[in-house]
Design a protein around this motif. Structure first.
Motif, PDB file in Angstrom:
ATOM      1  N   UNK A 135       0.913  -0.981   0.039  1.00  9.32           N
ATOM      2  CA  UNK A 135      -0.087   0.020   0.037  1.00  9.32           C
ATOM      3  C   UNK A 135       0.980   1.197   0.184  1.00  9.32           C
ATOM      4  N   UNK A 136       0.533   2.156  -0.865  1.00  7.87           N
ATOM      5  CA  UNK A 136       1.079   3.500  -0.894  1.00  7.87           C
ATOM      6  C   UNK A 136       1.091   4.235   0.730  1.00  7.87           C
ATOM      7  N   UNK A 137       2.354   4.761   1.053  1.00  7.04           N
ATOM      8  CA  UNK A 137       2.352   5.332   2.386  1.00  7.04           C
ATOM      9  C   UNK A 137       1.616   6.487   2.353  1.00  7.04           C
ATOM     10  N   UNK A 138       1.213   7.170   1.467  1.00  9.60           N
ATOM     11  CA  UNK A 138       0.182   8.265   1.492  1.00  9.60           C
ATOM     12  C   UNK A 138      -1.163   7.944   1.661  1.00  9.60           C
ATOM     13  N   UNK A 139      -1.440   6.671   1.228  1.00 11.20           N
ATOM     14  CA  UNK A 139      -2.895   5.922   1.308  1.00 11.20           C
ATOM     15  C   UNK A 139      -3.169   5.339   2.375  1.00 11.20           C
ATOM     16  N   UNK A 140      -2.218   5.143   3.133  1.00 10.48           N
ATOM     17  CA  UNK A 140      -2.492   4.402   4.697  1.00 10.48           C
ATOM     18  C   UNK A 140      -3.210   5.248   5.493  1.00 10.48           C
ATOM     19  N   UNK A 173      18.495  -1.365  11.330  1.00 11.44           N
ATOM     20  CA  UNK A 173      18.795  -1.161  10.006  1.00 11.44           C
ATOM     21  C   UNK A 173      17.934  -1.221   9.227  1.00 11.44           C
ATOM     22  N   UNK A 174      16.871  -2.088   9.730  1.00  9.40           N
ATOM     23  CA  UNK A 174      15.404  -2.426   8.810  1.00  9.40           C
ATOM     24  C   UNK A 174      14.426  -1.263   9.031  1.00  9.40           C
ATOM     25  N   UNK A 175      14.588  -0.719  10.191  1.00  8.95           N
ATOM     26  CA  UNK A 175      13.624   0.410  10.420  1.00  8.95           C
ATOM     27  C   UNK A 175      14.257   1.790   9.704  1.00  8.95           C
ATOM     28  N   UNK A 176      15.294   1.944   9.688  1.00  5.53           N
ATOM     29  CA  UNK A 176      16.067   2.874   8.963  1.00  5.53           C
ATOM     30  C   UNK A 176      15.670   2.867   7.457  1.00  5.53           C
ATOM     31  N   UNK A 177      15.896   1.595   7.096  1.00  5.24           N
ATOM     32  CA  UNK A 177      15.280   1.299   5.748  1.00  5.24           C
ATOM     33  C   UNK A 177      14.123   1.843   5.396  1.00  5.24           C
ATOM     34  N   UNK A 178      13.033   1.130   6.175  1.00  4.71           N
ATOM     35  CA  UNK A 178      11.766   1.693   6.053  1.00  4.71           C
ATOM     36  C   UNK A 178      11.292   2.943   6.100  1.00  4.71           C
ATOM     37  N   UNK A 203       9.687   5.440   2.883  1.00  7.77           N
ATOM     38  CA  UNK A 203       8.427   6.131   3.327  1.00  7.77           C
ATOM     39  C   UNK A 203       8.965   7.542   2.919  1.00  7.77           C
ATOM     40  N   UNK A 204      10.138   7.832   3.148  1.00  5.32           N
ATOM     41  CA  UNK A 204      10.392   9.418   2.779  1.00  5.32           C
ATOM     42  C   UNK A 204      10.770   9.768   1.300  1.00  5.32           C
ATOM     43  N   UNK A 205      11.261   8.783   0.623  1.00  4.81           N
ATOM     44  CA  UNK A 205      11.813   8.881  -0.840  1.00  4.81           C
ATOM     45  C   UNK A 205      10.890   8.080  -1.945  1.00  4.81           C
ATOM     46  N   UNK A 206      10.903   6.923  -1.923  1.00  3.46           N
ATOM     47  CA  UNK A 206      10.155   6.242  -2.778  1.00  3.46           C
ATOM     48  C   UNK A 206       9.703   4.847  -2.292  1.00  3.46           C
TER      49      UNK A 206
END
Length: 323
Positions: A79-84, A238-243, A247-250
């Motif tokens: 799901x798109x982050x903006x749609x959540x 590291x997983x949280x940083x990746x997520x 969310x902030x980029x693409x």
């Protein structure tokens, strides 16, 4: 350095990367899609390459009204982050979950949080603007009521919402009542939604419409992408940083992570079931659905870099598994 593109690894596994990114022949594509069509409910369907419009699905018979033609199974998706903010859906099949009241209450609450955060940002911007104006006034030795002194009451506020005056305030407690289920909306019982099922690993990011969807996501990819206590991921920070970065980029990176996790988990299961050593041909078999969906146009726009980064992460992980 962690997170940088590994050119040494790319050079070492150049032949493997080339085999994963290779364009399949027309015959191989037809064979693959023929196998998919034959395995479903529509043996009369076939995928063919058109001259101008790419691949298309064609039928060799007429269908009756309400007859099931095709049930398409999602390979990966997120799901798109903006749609959540607007929709609360199953993280595996994207079906709406909870209740009508929960959907509306959640949306009102999250939009309210967004507006409150924006208001705080605007207040900070106003404060900065006022401080700068005072400095300008002092530096130019303008008189208190002289010409050129900005009147902050008449300055157009770039943060103001032109619709704010027409908004109707929601009575206090309504949103909370919608969220906890004590307030029922008229006729909402006519549109029942599945009960919310929590993530197996205990994270608060993914929710599901059923136990089968929760288990399906866990077995397919989420067990490596979960930030909960039961996650198979060894470095949750590291997983949280990746997520957060995704969310902030693409948020296409979330889908890419699903692909990598899916392949790793499938290979691990095959190795356990077959008791065989690592075999590159098995990676190609598992990679096949993604290879068939590979679009050269997307690659020319930068997708090839994402493909290579995904593959390098996969190769690095597989190399570590072999040690």
């Amino acid at each position: 350095m962690e997170g940088e593109y590994d050119f040494d690894l790319e050079a070492k596994y150049a032949s493997e990367i080339a085999s994963l990114l290779a364009t399949h022949s027309h015959e191989a594509v037809q064979k693959y899609y023929g196998k998919l069509a034959g395995a479903g409910n529509g043996p009369c369907l076939k995928v063919e390459q058109t001259k101008d419009m790419g691949k298309g699905i064609f039928a060799d018979k007429d269908f009756q009204e309400d007859e099931l033609v095709l049930r398409d199974r999602m390979l990966v998706g997120a799901q798109h982050v903006s749609n959540k903010v607007d929709s609360f859906v199953c993280s595996f099949c994207c079906r709406f979950i909870g209740s009508i009241e929960l959907q509306i209450g959640r949306r009102l609450f999250l939009h309210g949080e967004s507006m409150r955060n924006r208001a705080k940002e605007c207040e900070a911007e106003k404060s900065t603007c006022c401080s700068q104006s005072e400095l300008v006034a002092k530096s130019t030795n303008l008189e208190e009521n002289g010409d050129g002194v900005a009147d902050h009451n008449t300055i157009e506020d770039s943060c103001s919402d032109k619709h704010s005056k027409t908004r109707t305030c929601i009575p206090e407690g309504v949103v909370e009542s919608l969220l906890n289920g004590t307030l029922k909306l008229p006729y909402s019982e006519r549109f029942p939604l599945p009960t919310v099922i929590n993530c197996i690993g205990g994270c608060s990011e993914e929710y599901y419409c059923s136990t089968s969807c929760a288990e399906g996501a866990w077995e397919t990819f989420h067990s490596l992408l979960c930030t909960g206590e039961g996650s198979l991921c060894k470095n949750k920070d590291e997983l949280r940083n990746f997520k957060q970065h995704a969310d902030e980029t693409n948020d296409i990176f979330h889908v890419a992570a699903q692909v990598i996790s899916m392949i790793i988990l499938k290979i691990k299961r095959e190795k356990q079931n077959l008791h065989e050593d690592f075999n590159w041909s098995k990676v190609l078999d598992i990679w096949e659905p993604f290879a068939m969906g590979y679009k050269r146009q997307y690659a020319l726009c930068g997708g090839i870099v994402l493909h290579c980064q995904m593959i390098l992460i996969l190769l690095k992980r597989l190399c570590l598994e072999r040690k």
